[in-house]
Design a protein around this motif. Structure first.
Motif, PDB file in Angstrom:
ATOM      1  N   LEU A   1      -2.620  41.087  89.751  1.00  0.00           N
ATOM      2  CA  LEU A   1      -1.113  41.528  90.264  1.00  0.00           C
ATOM      3  C   LEU A   1      -1.452  42.165  91.386  1.00  0.00           C
ATOM      4  O   LEU A   1      -2.588  42.613  92.052  1.00  0.00           O
ATOM      5  N   GLU A   2      -0.696  42.042  92.433  1.00  0.00           N
ATOM      6  CA  GLU A   2      -0.673  42.678  93.907  1.00  0.00           C
ATOM      7  C   GLU A   2      -0.669  44.124  93.856  1.00  0.00           C
ATOM      8  O   GLU A   2      -0.095  44.828  93.090  1.00  0.00           O
ATOM      9  N   LEU A   3      -1.463  44.972  94.676  1.00  0.00           N
ATOM     10  CA  LEU A   3      -1.530  46.359  94.736  1.00  0.00           C
ATOM     11  C   LEU A   3      -0.483  46.998  95.619  1.00  0.00           C
ATOM     12  O   LEU A   3      -0.907  47.199  96.785  1.00  0.00           O
ATOM     13  N   THR A   4       0.550  47.044  95.024  1.00  0.00           N
ATOM     14  CA  THR A   4       1.768  47.476  95.938  1.00  0.00           C
ATOM     15  C   THR A   4       1.944  48.999  95.977  1.00  0.00           C
ATOM     16  O   THR A   4       1.159  49.817  95.153  1.00  0.00           O
ATOM     17  N   GLU A   5       2.654  49.654  96.844  1.00  0.00           N
ATOM     18  CA  GLU A   5       2.933  51.115  96.825  1.00  0.00           C
ATOM     19  C   GLU A   5       3.249  51.668  95.796  1.00  0.00           C
ATOM     20  O   GLU A   5       2.481  52.622  95.097  1.00  0.00           O
TER      21      GLU A   5
ATOM     22  N   ASN B   1      -6.080  53.089  80.327  1.00  0.00           N
ATOM     23  CA  ASN B   1      -4.873  52.353  79.155  1.00  0.00           C
ATOM     24  C   ASN B   1      -5.448  50.992  78.770  1.00  0.00           C
ATOM     25  O   ASN B   1      -5.450  50.140  79.795  1.00  0.00           O
ATOM     26  N   PRO B   2      -5.527  50.841  77.425  1.00  0.00           N
ATOM     27  CA  PRO B   2      -6.076  49.408  77.244  1.00  0.00           C
ATOM     28  C   PRO B   2      -5.152  48.463  76.997  1.00  0.00           C
ATOM     29  O   PRO B   2      -5.270  47.257  76.925  1.00  0.00           O
ATOM     30  N   VAL B   3      -3.790  49.057  77.177  1.00  0.00           N
ATOM     31  CA  VAL B   3      -2.620  48.028  76.916  1.00  0.00           C
ATOM     32  C   VAL B   3      -1.993  47.795  78.286  1.00  0.00           C
ATOM     33  O   VAL B   3      -1.690  46.294  78.584  1.00  0.00           O
ATOM     34  N   GLY B   4      -1.619  48.682  79.000  1.00  0.00           N
ATOM     35  CA  GLY B   4      -0.931  48.545  80.148  1.00  0.00           C
ATOM     36  C   GLY B   4      -1.604  49.034  81.673  1.00  0.00           C
ATOM     37  O   GLY B   4      -2.695  48.960  81.561  1.00  0.00           O
ATOM     38  N   THR B   5      -0.808  49.231  82.408  1.00  0.00           N
ATOM     39  CA  THR B   5      -1.446  49.861  83.703  1.00  0.00           C
ATOM     40  C   THR B   5      -1.437  50.936  83.892  1.00  0.00           C
ATOM     41  O   THR B   5      -2.325  51.210  84.841  1.00  0.00           O
ATOM     42  N   ALA B   6      -0.571  51.918  83.571  1.00  0.00           N
ATOM     43  CA  ALA B   6      -0.402  53.356  84.009  1.00  0.00           C
ATOM     44  C   ALA B   6      -1.538  54.081  83.055  1.00  0.00           C
ATOM     45  O   ALA B   6      -1.438  54.318  81.810  1.00  0.00           O
ATOM     46  N   PRO B   7      -2.618  54.784  83.617  1.00  0.00           N
ATOM     47  CA  PRO B   7      -3.371  55.771  82.920  1.00  0.00           C
ATOM     48  C   PRO B   7      -2.713  56.831  82.443  1.00  0.00           C
ATOM     49  O   PRO B   7      -1.833  57.332  82.927  1.00  0.00           O
ATOM     50  N   GLY B   8      -3.431  57.352  81.345  1.00  0.00           N
ATOM     51  CA  GLY B   8      -2.604  58.509  80.955  1.00  0.00           C
ATOM     52  C   GLY B   8      -3.401  59.866  81.621  1.00  0.00           C
ATOM     53  O   GLY B   8      -4.217  59.486  82.476  1.00  0.00           O
ATOM     54  N   ILE B   9      -3.038  61.011  81.505  1.00  0.00           N
ATOM     55  CA  ILE B   9      -3.416  62.388  82.254  1.00  0.00           C
ATOM     56  C   ILE B   9      -3.828  63.074  81.152  1.00  0.00           C
ATOM     57  O   ILE B   9      -3.166  63.480  80.403  1.00  0.00           O
ATOM     58  N   TRP B  10      -5.100  63.853  81.487  1.00  0.00           N
ATOM     59  CA  TRP B  10      -5.630  65.061  80.655  1.00  0.00           C
ATOM     60  C   TRP B  10      -5.767  66.244  81.745  1.00  0.00           C
ATOM     61  O   TRP B  10      -6.455  65.958  82.662  1.00  0.00           O
ATOM     62  N   VAL B  11      -5.162  67.455  81.451  1.00  0.00           N
ATOM     63  CA  VAL B  11      -5.196  68.338  82.626  1.00  0.00           C
ATOM     64  C   VAL B  11      -5.350  69.695  81.810  1.00  0.00           C
ATOM     65  O   VAL B  11      -4.524  69.719  80.585  1.00  0.00           O
ATOM     66  N   GLU B  12      -6.224  70.500  82.225  1.00  0.00           N
ATOM     67  CA  GLU B  12      -6.236  71.764  81.300  1.00  0.00           C
ATOM     68  C   GLU B  12      -5.854  72.980  82.462  1.00  0.00           C
ATOM     69  O   GLU B  12      -5.876  72.770  83.350  1.00  0.00           O
ATOM     70  N   GLU B  13      -4.954  74.023  81.766  1.00  0.00           N
ATOM     71  CA  GLU B  13      -4.395  75.139  82.330  1.00  0.00           C
ATOM     72  C   GLU B  13      -4.559  76.163  81.636  1.00  0.00           C
ATOM     73  O   GLU B  13      -3.817  76.218  80.511  1.00  0.00           O
ATOM     74  N   GLY B  14      -5.404  77.116  81.747  1.00  0.00           N
ATOM     75  CA  GLY B  14      -5.683  78.421  80.824  1.00  0.00           C
ATOM     76  C   GLY B  14      -6.003  77.925  79.423  1.00  0.00           C
ATOM     77  O   GLY B  14      -7.083  76.911  79.398  1.00  0.00           O
ATOM     78  N   ASN B  15      -5.322  78.225  78.419  1.00  0.00           N
ATOM     79  CA  ASN B  15      -5.806  77.670  77.054  1.00  0.00           C
ATOM     80  C   ASN B  15      -5.236  76.610  76.707  1.00  0.00           C
ATOM     81  O   ASN B  15      -5.288  75.941  75.738  1.00  0.00           O
ATOM     82  N   THR B  16      -4.525  75.784  77.547  1.00  0.00           N
ATOM     83  CA  THR B  16      -3.393  74.871  77.269  1.00  0.00           C
ATOM     84  C   THR B  16      -4.155  73.498  77.774  1.00  0.00           C
ATOM     85  O   THR B  16      -4.397  73.483  78.993  1.00  0.00           O
ATOM     86  N   ILE B  17      -4.177  72.290  76.756  1.00  0.00           N
ATOM     87  CA  ILE B  17      -4.452  70.974  77.314  1.00  0.00           C
ATOM     88  C   ILE B  17      -3.247  70.185  77.528  1.00  0.00           C
ATOM     89  O   ILE B  17      -2.590  70.199  76.495  1.00  0.00           O
ATOM     90  N   ILE B  18      -2.825  69.899  78.617  1.00  0.00           N
ATOM     91  CA  ILE B  18      -1.662  68.888  78.694  1.00  0.00           C
ATOM     92  C   ILE B  18      -2.123  67.378  78.858  1.00  0.00           C
ATOM     93  O   ILE B  18      -2.851  67.286  79.630  1.00  0.00           O
ATOM     94  N   ILE B  19      -1.278  66.559  77.897  1.00  0.00           N
ATOM     95  CA  ILE B  19      -1.852  65.020  78.129  1.00  0.00           C
ATOM     96  C   ILE B  19      -0.680  64.470  78.100  1.00  0.00           C
ATOM     97  O   ILE B  19       0.409  64.532  77.463  1.00  0.00           O
ATOM     98  N   ALA B  20      -0.624  63.616  79.347  1.00  0.00           N
ATOM     99  CA  ALA B  20       0.711  63.023  79.511  1.00  0.00           C
ATOM    100  C   ALA B  20       0.248  61.350  79.348  1.00  0.00           C
ATOM    101  O   ALA B  20      -0.707  60.795  79.707  1.00  0.00           O
ATOM    102  N   LEU B  21       1.350  60.916  78.377  1.00  0.00           N
ATOM    103  CA  LEU B  21       1.165  59.397  77.874  1.00  0.00           C
ATOM    104  C   LEU B  21       2.270  58.466  78.437  1.00  0.00           C
ATOM    105  O   LEU B  21       3.459  59.165  78.684  1.00  0.00           O
ATOM    106  N   PRO B  22       2.051  57.399  78.406  1.00  0.00           N
ATOM    107  CA  PRO B  22       3.361  56.690  79.037  1.00  0.00           C
ATOM    108  C   PRO B  22       4.099  56.315  77.643  1.00  0.00           C
ATOM    109  O   PRO B  22       3.897  56.871  76.409  1.00  0.00           O
ATOM    110  N   GLY B  23       5.490  56.108  77.965  1.00  0.00           N
ATOM    111  CA  GLY B  23       6.572  56.153  76.872  1.00  0.00           C
ATOM    112  C   GLY B  23       6.704  54.703  76.106  1.00  0.00           C
ATOM    113  O   GLY B  23       7.101  54.598  74.924  1.00  0.00           O
TER     114      GLY B  23
END
Lengths: 263, 263
Positions: free
Chosen positions: A111-115, A132-154
Motif C-alpha cells: 500500500l502507498e504511504l499516504t497522509e 496490530n496483527p490483523v490491520g494497519t492501525a497500531p493500538g495505543i498504551w498510555v499511562e496517566e497517574g494510576n490509570t492505564i489507557i489502552i486504545a484499540l481499533p473498533g
C-alpha cells in the motif's frame, strides 16, 4: 491496589443501533476473567467533547484500566488518538515505533504511504504503540497517574488480535494474583458450528470461565475440534471445582449431540 | 427544543460479558427512527451510587429522553425504581395505578401477591406506570424539568412490549415532526430465517429505516412472509427515495434467493 476497569466504546454506528456492541461484551468477559472489575461501559460518538470528557473522568476517578475501541482508522472522523492526547494535555506527535510498524505493514501489503495512513503513527506523547496483527492501525498504551489507557481499533478482529497478543499478557502480569487452570478436550464428529451453542452456555456457567474452540479436521467431512477451557480464581480449589463442573457439562452435551470425546 | 436521548443499561450480567447489550442497540435504532439523537449509552451495575449519579447527570444536562433497562424485577437486587426516586429526591411510594396493574396480572396468572411482588407497584412519587403486556413489572414514566425518564425491564420481550405499546406513540407525539412512509411486500417461497440476513442488511442501509417481517404461511412447507418497511425523515421526498432504494434492494435480494414477490 484496586482492579477497576472502564470500557469506552466510540462510534456513531453504536448510537444509531446499526451495530450491536459485541466488542464491549467480549472485553468485559476478558477483563473479568483477568480479575478486573468492569464498573462501566460508556458508548459515545466520535467527537472531541465527549471523548475528552470521558477519558478525563476515568483518570480523575483513578480507574486502573480503561480500554477504548474505535476511532483509530485512517478516515477523517477517526480521531481517538488526537482527542486522547488532548484529554491528557499531551502533545499529539509521530511515534517512531508506531511509524516503523505502519511503514512495514504498508510495505508488506504493497500500500502507498499516504497522509491519512501516516496519521496512524501519531499518538499522545509518551504512549507506546501496540502492534496490530490483523490491520494497519497500531493500538495505543498510555499511562496517566494510576490509570492505564489502552486504545484499540473498533474492527473486532483487530481489537481481539491486539488484545490477546499484547494487552492480555500485560494485564495478567499487573493484575490480581489469580490461579488459572485449564483443560482441553478433543471432539470428533460434531462440526464447530454445532458446538457453538454448547460452548456459549458453558461460558455463562461462571463469570471467570473462557472457552475457545479450535477446529482441527475438515469442518463438514470429518469434524475434529479441540476445546480449550480456562478458569481463573483467587483460590486454586475453587478454580478446579469450576473447571470440572464445566467440563462435565460440555462432555454430556457433546455426547447428546452424537460427538465422541477423544481426549 | 432539542431531541437528545440517553440509554442507561443496568445490570451486572452486562459488565461481566455474560450478556451482549442487544437492548441498547434495539432502543437506539427505535429512538433514531423517531428523530431523537442518542448521545450516550451507559452501562452500570445494579447499585445505588452509580444509578443515582447517572440519572442525576442526565437531568442536569437536560437530556430530553432517558430510557433505562433493568432492575425492575421482584428480587432483592432489582432496585432501579427506588434509586430513581432517590435520584429525583422524591418519595418512593405505592402507585395506585401500578398496584391495580400488578394485582390484576397476578390474579390472571394465578400467582400469590407476596411482598417482593408488591414492590413492583412502588415508584417515585408523581410517576406513571406503563402496562407490561408480557411480564409482571410495569414500566415507569416520570418527568423532571425538561427530562422524561422511562424505566423499562431488562427482559427483551418485556422491554420491547412496553416500548412499542406505550412509549413509542408518546415519543412520536412529542418528538420532531417527521414524515413517515411505509410499504409492504409479500414474499412466497423463502423461510423467514433465510430472509433475516437480507432484512438485516436492509436495516443498515439507512439510520432511519425499520424493517419487520411477519410470517403468514407455514415456516417450512409453504413459507409466506409479509415484510413491512418503514422510513422516517424531515423531508417527504427524501423518505420516499430512501424507501424505494430499500425496497429495490429487498426485491432483488429475495429474487436471487428464489423467492416470489406477491405484492
Amino acid at each position: 491496589m484496586s482492579y477497576t476497569a472502564w470500557i469506552i466504546s466510540i462510534g456513531n454506528e453504536l448510537l444509531i443501533g446499526k451495530t450491536v456492541n459485541t466488542n464491549a461484551a467480549w472485553l468485559a468477559k476478558k477483563l473479568t476473567l483477568l480479575g478486573y472489575e468492569v464498573r462501566r461501559v460508556i458508548t459515545i460518538p466520535d467527537n472531541e467533547e465527549d471523548e475528552v470528557e470521558v477519558f478525563r473522568d476515568a483518570v480523575r476517578r483513578g480507574i486502573r484500566v480503561v480500554i477504548s475501541t474505535g476511532g483509530l482508522g485512517p478516515t477523517f472522523d477517526d480521531r481517538t488518538s488526537e482527542y486522547l492526547a488532548k484529554a491528557l494535555n499531551r502533545k499529539y506527535v509521530i511515534n517512531d515505533d508506531a511509524l516503523r510498524m505502519v511503514v512495514e505493514t504498508f510495505k508488506a501489503k504493497g500500500l502507498e504511504l499516504t497522509e491519512p495512513r501516516l496519521k496512524q503513527a501519531k499518538m499522545p506523547e509518551g504512549a507506546r504503540p501496540l502492534p496490530n496483527p490483523v490491520g494497519t492501525a497500531p493500538g495505543i498504551w498510555v499511562e496517566e497517574g494510576n490509570t492505564i489507557i489502552i486504545a484499540l481499533p473498533g474492527v473486532p478482529s483487530e481489537m481481539m488480535g491486539i488484545f490477546e497478543n499484547y494487552v492480555e499478557p500485560k494485564l495478567r502480569e499487573i493484575g490480581p494474583k489469580l490461579h488459572f487452570v485449564e483443560k482441553s478436550i478433543t471432539v470428533k464428529g460434531v462440526p464447530e458450528a454445532d458446538l457453538a451453542p454448547i460452548i456459549e452456555r458453558g461460558m455463562k456457567m461462571s463469570s471467570r470461565v473462557y472457552i475457545k474452540s479450535h477446529p482441527k479436521g475438515h469442518e463438514i467431512r470429518a469434524p475434529l475440534v479441540e476445546i480449550h477451557i480456562y478458569v481463573s480464581s483467587e483460590d486454586v480449589r475453587n478454580a478446579e471445582n469450576e473447571i470440572n463442573k464445566i467440563v462435565d457439562y460440555l462432555v454430556t452435551s457433546i455426547k447428546e449431540k452424537g460427538g465422541e470425546i477423544l481426549s
